[in-house]
Scaffold this active site. Structure first.
Site, PDB file in Angstrom:
ATOM      1  N   HIS A 130       0.839  -1.204   0.000  1.00 30.50           N
ATOM      2  CA  HIS A 130       0.000   0.000   0.000  1.00 30.50           C
ATOM      3  C   HIS A 130       0.872   1.252   0.000  1.00 30.50           C
ATOM      4  O   HIS A 130       2.072   1.182   0.281  1.00 30.50           O
ATOM      5  CB  HIS A 130      -0.919   0.023   1.229  1.00 30.50           C
ATOM      6  CG  HIS A 130      -1.827  -1.157   1.343  1.00 30.50           C
ATOM      7  ND1 HIS A 130      -2.964  -1.310   0.578  1.00 30.50           N
ATOM      8  CD2 HIS A 130      -1.762  -2.264   2.129  1.00 30.50           C
ATOM      9  CE1 HIS A 130      -3.564  -2.448   0.905  1.00 30.50           C
ATOM     10  NE2 HIS A 130      -2.852  -3.049   1.840  1.00 30.50           N
ATOM     11  N   HIS A 140      -3.788  14.383  -2.695  1.00 29.61           N
ATOM     12  CA  HIS A 140      -4.026  15.385  -3.737  1.00 29.61           C
ATOM     13  C   HIS A 140      -3.660  16.789  -3.259  1.00 29.61           C
ATOM     14  O   HIS A 140      -3.439  17.680  -4.065  1.00 29.61           O
ATOM     15  CB  HIS A 140      -5.491  15.360  -4.178  1.00 29.61           C
ATOM     16  CG  HIS A 140      -5.846  14.159  -4.999  1.00 29.61           C
ATOM     17  ND1 HIS A 140      -7.011  14.070  -5.717  1.00 29.61           N
ATOM     18  CD2 HIS A 140      -5.184  12.991  -5.216  1.00 29.61           C
ATOM     19  CE1 HIS A 140      -7.056  12.903  -6.347  1.00 29.61           C
ATOM     20  NE2 HIS A 140      -5.965  12.225  -6.035  1.00 29.61           N
ATOM     21  N   HIS A 166      -7.577  -0.843  -5.209  1.00 30.70           N
ATOM     22  CA  HIS A 166      -7.476  -0.431  -3.798  1.00 30.70           C
ATOM     23  C   HIS A 166      -8.452   0.697  -3.481  1.00 30.70           C
ATOM     24  O   HIS A 166      -9.029   0.736  -2.405  1.00 30.70           O
ATOM     25  CB  HIS A 166      -6.037   0.000  -3.460  1.00 30.70           C
ATOM     26  CG  HIS A 166      -5.090  -1.148  -3.311  1.00 30.70           C
ATOM     27  ND1 HIS A 166      -4.198  -1.262  -2.268  1.00 30.70           N
ATOM     28  CD2 HIS A 166      -4.899  -2.263  -4.083  1.00 30.70           C
ATOM     29  CE1 HIS A 166      -3.509  -2.395  -2.394  1.00 30.70           C
ATOM     30  NE2 HIS A 166      -3.903  -3.005  -3.504  1.00 30.70           N
ATOM     31  N   GLU A 181     -29.066  24.142  -5.191  1.00 32.91           N
ATOM     32  CA  GLU A 181     -29.933  23.011  -4.854  1.00 32.91           C
ATOM     33  C   GLU A 181     -29.148  21.701  -4.893  1.00 32.91           C
ATOM     34  O   GLU A 181     -29.286  20.842  -4.037  1.00 32.91           O
ATOM     35  CB  GLU A 181     -31.141  22.948  -5.801  1.00 32.91           C
ATOM     36  CG  GLU A 181     -30.761  22.907  -7.268  1.00 32.91           C
ATOM     37  CD  GLU A 181     -31.960  22.836  -8.189  1.00 32.91           C
ATOM     38  OE1 GLU A 181     -32.951  22.206  -7.816  1.00 32.91           O
ATOM     39  OE2 GLU A 181     -31.891  23.408  -9.295  1.00 32.91           O
ATOM     40  N   THR A 182     -28.304  21.571  -5.899  1.00 35.15           N
ATOM     41  CA  THR A 182     -27.471  20.380  -6.073  1.00 35.15           C
ATOM     42  C   THR A 182     -26.141  20.846  -6.630  1.00 35.15           C
ATOM     43  O   THR A 182     -26.100  21.800  -7.408  1.00 35.15           O
ATOM     44  CB  THR A 182     -28.140  19.399  -7.070  1.00 35.15           C
ATOM     45  OG1 THR A 182     -29.423  19.028  -6.546  1.00 35.15           O
ATOM     46  CG2 THR A 182     -27.328  18.138  -7.279  1.00 35.15           C
ATOM     47  N   HIS A 212     -26.865  16.716  -2.542  1.00 36.66           N
ATOM     48  CA  HIS A 212     -28.101  17.494  -2.438  1.00 36.66           C
ATOM     49  C   HIS A 212     -28.651  17.279  -1.026  1.00 36.66           C
ATOM     50  O   HIS A 212     -28.561  16.181  -0.485  1.00 36.66           O
ATOM     51  CB  HIS A 212     -29.110  16.993  -3.487  1.00 36.66           C
ATOM     52  CG  HIS A 212     -30.477  17.571  -3.351  1.00 36.66           C
ATOM     53  ND1 HIS A 212     -30.861  18.720  -4.019  1.00 36.66           N
ATOM     54  CD2 HIS A 212     -31.555  17.170  -2.635  1.00 36.66           C
ATOM     55  CE1 HIS A 212     -32.130  18.995  -3.709  1.00 36.66           C
ATOM     56  NE2 HIS A 212     -32.574  18.071  -2.869  1.00 36.66           N
ATOM     57  N   ASP A 260      -1.433   8.685  -1.768  1.00 37.34           N
ATOM     58  CA  ASP A 260      -1.297   9.840  -2.671  1.00 37.34           C
ATOM     59  C   ASP A 260      -2.207  10.934  -2.125  1.00 37.34           C
ATOM     60  O   ASP A 260      -3.427  10.790  -2.113  1.00 37.34           O
ATOM     61  CB  ASP A 260      -1.712   9.395  -4.088  1.00 37.34           C
ATOM     62  CG  ASP A 260      -2.013  10.559  -5.035  1.00 37.34           C
ATOM     63  OD1 ASP A 260      -1.810  11.727  -4.660  1.00 37.34           O
ATOM     64  OD2 ASP A 260      -2.474  10.283  -6.164  1.00 37.34           O
ATOM     65  N   MET A 309      -9.951   2.348   0.076  1.00 33.25           N
ATOM     66  CA  MET A 309      -8.726   2.984   0.599  1.00 33.25           C
ATOM     67  C   MET A 309      -8.605   4.421   0.135  1.00 33.25           C
ATOM     68  O   MET A 309      -7.831   4.753  -0.759  1.00 33.25           O
ATOM     69  CB  MET A 309      -7.518   2.173   0.155  1.00 33.25           C
ATOM     70  CG  MET A 309      -6.757   1.644   1.344  1.00 33.25           C
ATOM     71  SD  MET A 309      -5.277   0.824   0.898  1.00 33.25           S
ATOM     72  CE  MET A 309      -4.171   1.543   2.089  1.00 33.25           C
ATOM     73  N   HIS A 364      -5.672   8.874  -1.382  1.00 32.21           N
ATOM     74  CA  HIS A 364      -6.022   7.472  -1.634  1.00 32.21           C
ATOM     75  C   HIS A 364      -4.775   6.639  -1.828  1.00 32.21           C
ATOM     76  O   HIS A 364      -3.694   7.165  -2.093  1.00 32.21           O
ATOM     77  CB  HIS A 364      -6.957   7.349  -2.854  1.00 32.21           C
ATOM     78  CG  HIS A 364      -6.374   7.866  -4.131  1.00 32.21           C
ATOM     79  ND1 HIS A 364      -5.620   7.080  -4.971  1.00 32.21           N
ATOM     80  CD2 HIS A 364      -6.433   9.094  -4.709  1.00 32.21           C
ATOM     81  CE1 HIS A 364      -5.249   7.803  -6.027  1.00 32.21           C
ATOM     82  NE2 HIS A 364      -5.719   9.027  -5.891  1.00 32.21           N
ATOM     83  N   CYS A 365      -4.955   5.345  -1.729  1.00 30.70           N
ATOM     84  CA  CYS A 365      -3.866   4.413  -1.998  1.00 30.70           C
ATOM     85  C   CYS A 365      -3.682   4.331  -3.513  1.00 30.70           C
ATOM     86  O   CYS A 365      -4.657   4.389  -4.257  1.00 30.70           O
ATOM     87  CB  CYS A 365      -4.211   3.045  -1.416  1.00 30.70           C
ATOM     88  SG  CYS A 365      -2.867   1.860  -1.549  1.00 30.70           S
ATOM     89  N   HIS A 377     -27.805  13.018  -5.622  1.00 26.78           N
ATOM     90  CA  HIS A 377     -29.079  13.182  -6.321  1.00 26.78           C
ATOM     91  C   HIS A 377     -29.117  12.496  -7.675  1.00 26.78           C
ATOM     92  O   HIS A 377     -29.907  12.862  -8.556  1.00 26.78           O
ATOM     93  CB  HIS A 377     -29.477  14.654  -6.439  1.00 26.78           C
ATOM     94  CG  HIS A 377     -30.973  14.857  -6.443  1.00 26.78           C
ATOM     95  ND1 HIS A 377     -31.771  14.464  -7.508  1.00 26.78           N
ATOM     96  CD2 HIS A 377     -31.807  15.367  -5.522  1.00 26.78           C
ATOM     97  CE1 HIS A 377     -33.030  14.767  -7.224  1.00 26.78           C
ATOM     98  NE2 HIS A 377     -33.083  15.302  -6.025  1.00 26.78           N
TER      99      HIS A 377
HETATM  100 CU   LIG Z   1      -3.694   0.072  -0.776  1.00 27.83          CU
END
Ligand SMILES: [Cu+2]
Length: 370
Positions: A122, A127, A173, A307-308, A283, A125, A178, A162-163, A334
């Protein structure tokens, strides 16, 4: 040259040599220690979603190093009301992984641990970070290993992590759970488009997860005995791009009933919505997005009264709503098929006094004459 001149020249020479030595020492010492090494260190206690770590909206004091610790879990989880069991990968035992909160200029120092009993490689990352595939290139760990990564928070907003171990392992993954989110607040807090401060009384963090569970020839969800067994079958379902489950907090109904989100009339609540893989459309039934950062960037003025809104796959968004009426609200994706059939919905139970001016039932449902 007089004796006095000779003395003066020697003094100047000694001073220059001293100054040069001092400068060299300064550069050597500053090259050795990073800026972050000089900052105060705080340990952030991570909590399981939908809750968020204790934090200030406006930063107190200067930048800090925020130490967090996450452990990778590989385990079998029940993901719906029918008792479907699916082998998941998780950060700190929860889907999504815990929210990390910091301010711009802070450093996140993560210790990532993979216990010996795990089976797979594993990494993580972020962002929100800059460089080395979001830290993914520096954090590959095998079962029985740990790694420490420090990165500087330079961009304000909400971001996913995330992995991402490489190749088809990346989506595998991520759709096994993950993933998680980070919130980097501006040091002076959130602002509306006119520069006025925006506050919230509490925050909830919703991680939306798409699962791809294989079925047998009778249409029943398959269970696998060994950790790697389901890989090729899951990959086949993933290739259809059609999830069997789209859930909040790891399972159908995880944020409903006794686990519903809670608020009261007059309270401003931030909803952080993360989706690491697939587009979504949050929503709030019965309310609105008073302030919305759909793609999560706090540098941009929030959009208002939506609204959304749209959160693209691989991103997190944030919304703030002040509740005006008591009752049960539904916070959902929604795409109503994903919400009511696949599971992407949560309840918000709000206490307080009903405002007839905003809404009033003028006649109860009553029989009509033929
Ligand atoms: Cu992983």
């Amino acid at each position: 040259m007089t004796k006095k001149d000779y003395l003066l020249r020697n003094i100047i020479a000694v001073l220059i040599i001293g100054l040069v030595t001092l400068l060299m020492l300064f550069f050597i010492s500053s090259a050795k220690s990073d800026e972050a090494d000089k900052l105060p260190v705080v340990v952030q206690e991570l909590v399981n979603p939908p809750f968020v770590p204790k934090h200030n909206i406006v930063a107190k004091g200067g930048p800090k190093v925020i130490k967090v610790r996450m452990t990778v879990t590989e385990k079998v989880l029940t993901i719906d009301d029918e008792g479907t069991k699916f082998r998941v990968f998780a950060f700190n035992d929860s889907i999504p992984g815990p929210l990390i909160v910091a301010h711009v200029g802070d450093y996140i120092e993560l210790t990532l641990v993979s216990p010996k009993k795990n089976n797979f490689e594993h990494n993580i990352d972020f962002h929100a970070s800059t460089g080395a595939l979001g830290g993914g290139g520096l954090t590959h760990i095998l079962p029985g290993e740990a790694v420490i990564l420090r990165w500087k928070a330079t961009k304000p907003g909400v971001f996913v992590y995330h992995c991402a171990p490489g190749g088809s392992m990346v989506p595998w993954h991520v759709v096994k759970g993950m993933n998680g989110a980070v919130m980097i607040l501006p040091r002076d807090g959130l602002k509306d488009r006119n520069g006025n401060p925006i506050k919230y009384d509490k925050a909830y963090y919703i991680g939306e997860q798409d699962f791809y569970v294989p079925k047998d020839e009778y249409g029943r969800y398959k269970e696998y005995l060994h950790p790697g067994d389901g890989f090729s079958d899951v990959l086949k379902v993933m290739r259809t791009l059609t999830p069997t489950h789209v859930v909040f907090n790891g399972a159908v109904g995880a944020l409903e009933g006794k686990n519903a989100l809670k608020s009261k009339v007059g309270e401003s609540v931030m909803f952080i919505h993360a989706q690491s893989n697939r587009d979504t459309r949050p929503h709030l039934i019965g309310g609105h997005g008073d302030y919305v950062w759909p793609n999560g960037s706090f540098n941009d003025p929030p959009r208002t009264n939506l609204e959304t809104w749209f959160v693209p796959g691989g991103a997190a968004g944030a919304m703030i709503y002040k509740f005006r009426q008591p009752g049960t609200y539904v916070y959902l994706n929604h795409n109503l098929i994903e919400a009511f059939i696949l599971g992407a919905k949560a309840e918000v139970k709000v206490t307080g006094k009903w405002n007839d001016d905003l809404m009033k039932q003028m006649m109860e449902p009553s029989k009509i004459a033929d």
